[in-house]
Design an enzyme around this catalytic site. Structure first.
Site: not given
Ligand code: A3P
Length: 315
Positions: A134, A292
């Protein structure tokens, strides 16, 4: 794997203790540790320890692939896509490791491995290694910026990032009552006071470098991938040096990988419903907390209805 754990350098702790501390009394999202400002970036002490160790010790290989992102910008999804794209010749799609492992178990988070003295784990990943950081571009180890290894960067509308982070923090901390208010959270974020913040510099740093060296950095946007996943899956494979063959395209392999890594498919695997992610500090992160809504524009449900003053600052 105790023999793989090394002692952390004490000079790093001494340096960290001299860095400016977060000005707020409330701790929105830094667990038990305060944020400190290092070269213009706010980070928790554990991540700082990992960063300093990484800058000192990490040696990249030309074949390495790094996924870089600001937290909550689509890291989980990108990990899955990169992993599945590279592993596609070794794994049949119906018995894929992603059906039994959370994407974060498949692609390690470098700062944490370094912070916990487990950097050797990175050395045993089969080539081409895939690792996640990150860190902003400005803090990457020279060994990454100066070698021919490649970086995939994914970014997302910062308004959706904060909403996503707000809910993620609640899950980790065990409820909204353990958090500052959304207003305070928003205020911290706007001022850059967020893990790896400010987000603006993070995205800009990779964007500028991707313009200078497009062969080195693939600059992707979460919302664009959502709209045209097949197009970006192909671009990703091409960038990583493993483009889809005509036969694969005709057989629908790209679509299968997109489907495997889709929000719905990943979210519904048992490992992502019930599993937990082993973490460095004593916090409980469930695999489910990484899934989420998986949509663009949820900020409208949170920020639009606010006082408008803050919303305007975004533009
Ligand atoms: P939301 O909280 O808006 O739903 P990271 O992976 O960087 O921690 O980011 C998490 C975000 O990516 C969350 O967004 C999550 O729901 C979404 N996310 C996780 N897997 C995903 C997928 N396969 N396709 C699209 N979005 C995804």
């Amino acid at each position: 794997n105790n023999h793989l754990i090394e002692k952390r350098p004490e000079e790093h702790d001494a340096l960290i203790a001299t860095l400016p501390l977060e000005p707020f009394l409330e701790r929105p999202f830094s667990f038990d540790q305060p944020y400190r400002l290092y070269k213009g970036v706010w980070m928790s002490e554990i991540n700082l320890r990992g960063t300093l160790a990484m800058q000192q010790r990490f040696k990249s290989c030309p074949t390495d692939i790094f996924l870089a992102s600001f937290p909550k910008s689509g890291t989980t999804w990108s990990k899955a896509m990169i992993f599945a794209t590279l592993a596609r010749t070794n794994n049949s799609l119906n018995q894929h490791p992603l059906s039994t492992h959370n994407p974060h178990q498949c692609v390690p988070y470098m700062e944490v491995e370094f912070a916990t003295g487990k950097r050797q784990i990175l050395e045993v990943i089969p080539s081409p290694r895939v690792m996640n950081t990150h860190l902003p571009y400005s803090l990457l180890p020279d060994s990454i910026t100066e070698s021919s290894c490649r970086i995939v960067y994914v970014w997302r509308d910062p308004k959706d990032v904060i909403v996503s982070m707000w809910y993620f923090a609640q899950k980790i901390l065990g409820g909204a009552d353990k958090m500052v208010t959304f207003d305070q959270f928003y205020e911290h974020y706007y001022q850059g006071l967020n893990s790896y913040g400010p987000i603006w510099n993070h995205v800009l740093g990779y964007w500028e470098e991707s313009k200078r060296r497009p062969e080195k950095i693939l600059f992707l946007k979460y919302e664009h991938i959502l709209q045209e996943p097949v197009k970006y899956a192909k671009q990703l494979a091409h960038f990583m040096g493993c483009p889809y063959s005509e036969t694969e395209e005709n057989q629908g392999v790209v679509e299968q990988i997109v489907e495997l890594c889709s929000f719905k498919t990943l979210k519904d695997f048992d490992v992502n419903k019930y599993g937990n992610l082993p973490t460095s500090d004593n916090i409980n992160v469930t695999n489910a907390s990484f899934f989420r809504k998986g949509e663009a524009g949820d900020w409208k449900n949170h920020i639009d209805s606010r006082d408008g003053r803050k919303a305007r600052h975004y533009y």
